[in-house]
Design an enzyme around this catalytic site. Structure first.
Site, PDB file in Angstrom:
ATOM      1  N   TYR A  77      55.613  13.049  18.283  1.00 29.04           N
ATOM      2  CA  TYR A  77      55.776  13.629  16.943  1.00 29.04           C
ATOM      3  C   TYR A  77      56.134  12.502  15.986  1.00 29.04           C
ATOM      4  O   TYR A  77      57.219  11.929  16.046  1.00 29.04           O
ATOM      5  CB  TYR A  77      56.874  14.693  16.920  1.00 29.04           C
ATOM      6  CG  TYR A  77      56.549  15.962  17.679  1.00 29.04           C
ATOM      7  CD1 TYR A  77      55.237  16.289  18.019  1.00 29.04           C
ATOM      8  CD2 TYR A  77      57.551  16.848  18.041  1.00 29.04           C
ATOM      9  CE1 TYR A  77      54.950  17.446  18.705  1.00 29.04           C
ATOM     10  CE2 TYR A  77      57.264  18.019  18.728  1.00 29.04           C
ATOM     11  CZ  TYR A  77      55.961  18.308  19.060  1.00 29.04           C
ATOM     12  OH  TYR A  77      55.677  19.467  19.736  1.00 29.04           O
ATOM     13  N   PRO A 114      56.469  30.065  17.066  1.00 24.11           N
ATOM     14  CA  PRO A 114      56.748  31.510  17.110  1.00 24.11           C
ATOM     15  C   PRO A 114      56.513  32.209  15.774  1.00 24.11           C
ATOM     16  O   PRO A 114      56.459  33.436  15.733  1.00 24.11           O
ATOM     17  CB  PRO A 114      58.224  31.569  17.498  1.00 24.11           C
ATOM     18  CG  PRO A 114      58.790  30.275  16.995  1.00 24.11           C
ATOM     19  CD  PRO A 114      57.696  29.255  17.181  1.00 24.11           C
ATOM     20  N   LEU A 115      56.374  31.414  14.698  1.00 22.37           N
ATOM     21  CA  LEU A 115      56.080  32.014  13.388  1.00 22.37           C
ATOM     22  C   LEU A 115      54.629  31.736  12.983  1.00 22.37           C
ATOM     23  O   LEU A 115      54.260  31.914  11.812  1.00 22.37           O
ATOM     24  CB  LEU A 115      57.045  31.473  12.328  1.00 22.37           C
ATOM     25  CG  LEU A 115      58.527  31.808  12.579  1.00 22.37           C
ATOM     26  CD1 LEU A 115      59.425  31.091  11.568  1.00 22.37           C
ATOM     27  CD2 LEU A 115      58.753  33.320  12.514  1.00 22.37           C
ATOM     28  N   GLY A 116      53.832  31.303  13.930  1.00 21.85           N
ATOM     29  CA  GLY A 116      52.414  31.036  13.616  1.00 21.85           C
ATOM     30  C   GLY A 116      52.281  29.955  12.575  1.00 21.85           C
ATOM     31  O   GLY A 116      51.420  30.038  11.701  1.00 21.85           O
ATOM     32  N   GLY A 119      54.151  29.457  10.183  1.00 18.80           N
ATOM     33  CA  GLY A 119      54.475  30.036   8.872  1.00 18.80           C
ATOM     34  C   GLY A 119      53.630  31.248   8.510  1.00 18.80           C
ATOM     35  O   GLY A 119      53.978  31.985   7.579  1.00 18.80           O
TER      36      GLY A 119
HETATM   37  N1  LIG Z   1      54.273  22.343  23.401  1.00 24.59           N
HETATM   38  C1  LIG Z   1      53.380  22.262  22.458  1.00 24.59           C
HETATM   39  O1  LIG Z   1      52.219  21.943  22.721  1.00 24.59           O
HETATM   40  C2  LIG Z   1      53.757  22.568  21.037  1.00 24.59           C
HETATM   41  C3  LIG Z   1      52.754  22.735  20.072  1.00 24.59           C
HETATM   42  C4  LIG Z   1      53.119  23.062  18.765  1.00 24.59           C
HETATM   43  C5  LIG Z   1      54.467  23.186  18.436  1.00 24.59           C
HETATM   44  N2  LIG Z   1      55.411  22.999  19.403  1.00 24.59           N
HETATM   45  C6  LIG Z   1      56.845  23.137  19.068  1.00 24.59           C
HETATM   46  O2  LIG Z   1      57.055  24.361  18.357  1.00 24.59           O
HETATM   47  C7  LIG Z   1      57.807  24.087  17.191  1.00 24.59           C
HETATM   48  C8  LIG Z   1      57.540  25.126  16.133  1.00 24.59           C
HETATM   49  O3  LIG Z   1      56.173  25.162  15.792  1.00 24.59           O
HETATM   50  P1  LIG Z   1      55.662  24.979  14.300  1.00 24.59           P
HETATM   51  O4  LIG Z   1      56.685  24.221  13.533  1.00 24.59           O
HETATM   52  O5  LIG Z   1      54.278  24.448  14.383  1.00 24.59           O
HETATM   53  O6  LIG Z   1      55.510  26.458  13.761  1.00 24.59           O
HETATM   54  P2  LIG Z   1      56.509  27.695  13.501  1.00 24.59           P
HETATM   55  O7  LIG Z   1      57.870  27.414  13.986  1.00 24.59           O
HETATM   56  O8  LIG Z   1      55.793  28.878  14.014  1.00 24.59           O
HETATM   57  O9  LIG Z   1      56.489  27.782  11.915  1.00 24.59           O
HETATM   58  C9  LIG Z   1      57.092  26.812  11.111  1.00 24.59           C
HETATM   59  C10 LIG Z   1      56.920  27.247   9.687  1.00 24.59           C
HETATM   60  O10 LIG Z   1      57.689  28.436   9.465  1.00 24.59           O
HETATM   61  C11 LIG Z   1      58.476  28.288   8.297  1.00 24.59           C
HETATM   62  N3  LIG Z   1      59.757  28.968   8.524  1.00 24.59           N
HETATM   63  C12 LIG Z   1      60.655  28.788   9.509  1.00 24.59           C
HETATM   64  N4  LIG Z   1      61.701  29.624   9.378  1.00 24.59           N
HETATM   65  C13 LIG Z   1      61.460  30.362   8.262  1.00 24.59           C
HETATM   66  C14 LIG Z   1      62.165  31.374   7.589  1.00 24.59           C
HETATM   67  N5  LIG Z   1      63.346  31.827   8.042  1.00 24.59           N
HETATM   68  N6  LIG Z   1      61.637  31.880   6.445  1.00 24.59           N
HETATM   69  C15 LIG Z   1      60.444  31.447   5.970  1.00 24.59           C
HETATM   70  N7  LIG Z   1      59.729  30.482   6.573  1.00 24.59           N
HETATM   71  C16 LIG Z   1      60.229  29.937   7.707  1.00 24.59           C
HETATM   72  C17 LIG Z   1      58.659  26.824   8.094  1.00 24.59           C
HETATM   73  O11 LIG Z   1      58.754  26.558   6.718  1.00 24.59           O
HETATM   74  P3  LIG Z   1      60.077  25.882   6.079  1.00 24.59           P
HETATM   75  O12 LIG Z   1      60.017  24.454   6.452  1.00 24.59           O
HETATM   76  O13 LIG Z   1      59.915  26.153   4.633  1.00 24.59           O
HETATM   77  O14 LIG Z   1      61.267  26.591   6.672  1.00 24.59           O
HETATM   78  C18 LIG Z   1      57.381  26.225   8.687  1.00 24.59           C
HETATM   79  O15 LIG Z   1      56.391  26.128   7.704  1.00 24.59           O
HETATM   80  C19 LIG Z   1      57.387  22.660  16.814  1.00 24.59           C
HETATM   81  O16 LIG Z   1      58.303  22.030  15.965  1.00 24.59           O
HETATM   82  C20 LIG Z   1      57.338  22.013  18.163  1.00 24.59           C
HETATM   83  O17 LIG Z   1      58.658  21.614  18.549  1.00 24.59           O
HETATM   84  C21 LIG Z   1      55.087  22.704  20.679  1.00 24.59           C
END
Ligand SMILES: NC(=O)c1ccc[n+]([C@@H]2O[C@H](COP(=O)([O-])OP(=O)(O)OC[C@H]3O[C@@H](n4cnc5c(N)ncnc54)[C@H](OP(=O)(O)O)[C@@H]3O)[C@@H](O)[C@H]2O)c1
Length: 282
Positions: A59, A206-208, A210
């Site tokens: 990352y 888990p939030l797709g 966003g």
């Molecule tokens: N193992 C793997 O292959 C793999 C692949 C992908 C991701 N991951 C892990 O999964 C983690 C999460 O995935 P992700 O960041 O892609 O997607 P996510 O957690 O599904 O979504 C993140 C988005 O949600 C928004 N968000 C979070 N909390 C919120 C709230 N309370 N209200 C409104 N918006 C909210 C954030 O915006 P704001 O910044 O505005 O809060 C951000 O844009 C990554 O950081 C990584 O550690 C692992």
């Protein structure tokens, strides 16, 4: 009362963790616009009780781990920092397989150095479809590193049920990290198998990314009736699927972290479960 904590790799942690991927620049590459703000979010997560952080040397690359170490080290004793290996970044911001035993060894050393740790508590072998190395060989490389004391536990990520089962023939698997959320429930067989075995399951994205909390998400209306935010509802839904599931949302906002953490204590009613089951999510 639902379980608010889960034991992963020997750490008894809250079921809402934090993912560092989006701390770095666009497409999780490059320096963030405001590194100090990133560190503030990370410290805020710790202050609010987050004890599960998912990260990786790829990352940034390096940048997320570096921010984490600068913001938090020396790490609280009860903080589980979970890492991943198996991928490298491509110049266009994508991910390519980096799964040979040599690459795995090198990535574990990168994570140790960047995070300032002597041992990694849990390292997930990320399955990459473009890998020419059998997944079991990649897991075997982690088993060797565990025998050398560089890592304590082995996890798997992006796995099908078959890959999950295959990995278990090579080494004890301490956790699974797969993509899972409302409307993205493919791979439920892996969640179910992990639950049956008592192996914790970290739901990533888990939030797709966003999408579940975007302005047009149908979750807002339902969440408003339930008296919570759409983010709280979406994360609580994942936690409701299995007592051994955790979520690792990413956020750049301390306010959002609070809403995310509220999912830990949110209790579902049967009616709400049914309402969400009827929901057509794109
Ligand atoms: N193992 C793997 O292959 C793999 C692949 C992908 C991701 N991951 C892990 O999964 C983690 C999460 O995935 P992700 O960041 O892609 O997607 P996510 O957690 O599904 O979504 C993140 C988005 O949600 C928004 N968000 C979070 N909390 C919120 C709230 N309370 N209200 C409104 N918006 C909210 C954030 O915006 P704001 O910044 O505005 O809060 C951000 O844009 C990554 O950081 C990584 O550690 C692992």
């Amino acid at each position: 009362m639902k379980e608010q904590k889960v034991t992963i790799a020997g750490y008894h942690v809250g079921r809402v963790g934090y993912g560092t991927m989006q701390l770095t620049g666009p497409m999780a590459m490059g320096d963030p616009a405001d590194p100090e703000a990133c560190k503030t979010v990370l410290r805020s997560a710790i202050e609010h009780g987050v004890r599960l952080i998912d990260t990786s040397a790829y990352y940034g690359p390096e940048i997320a781990n570096r921010l984490l170490a600068e913001a938090i080290a020396p790490y609280p004793d009860d903080l589980l920092v979970a890492t991943k290996v198996g991928a490298r970044r491509t110049p266009d911001g994508g991910f390519a397989a980096d799964t040979t035993p040599e690459a795995v060894r090198s990535a574990v050393h990168d994570n140790l150095r960047q995070l300032g740790l002597d041992t990694l508590s849990v390292v997930h072998a990320r399955y990459m479809p473009d890998s020419t190395v059998p997944f079991e060989e990649t897991v075997g490389a982690l088993a060797d590193l565990r025998n050398e004391g560089l890592i304590a536990h082995i996890g798997v990520s992006n796995v099908t049920l078959e890959l999950f089962k295959g990995a278990q023939t090579v080494a004890p698997i301490a956790s699974v990290e797969n993509e899972f959320r409302l409307g993205h429930e493919g791979g439920r067989d892996v969640l179910d198998a992990a639950t049956q075995l008592g192996i914790p399951y970290l739901a990533f994205r888990p939030l797709g990314n966003g999408a579940l909390v975007a302005a047009d998400s149908p979750l807002h209306e339902i969440a408003r009736h339930a008296g919570v935010s759409a983010a709280t509802l979406a994360l609580a839904w994942v936690l409701d699927q299995s007592d051994t599931a955790a979520v690792i949302p990413g956020s750049s906002s301390p306010e959002h972290l609070t809403a995310d953490l509220a999912a830990q204590s949110f209790e579902f009613t049967a009616d709400l479960r049914e309402e969400l089951a009827r929901l057509e999510m794109s």
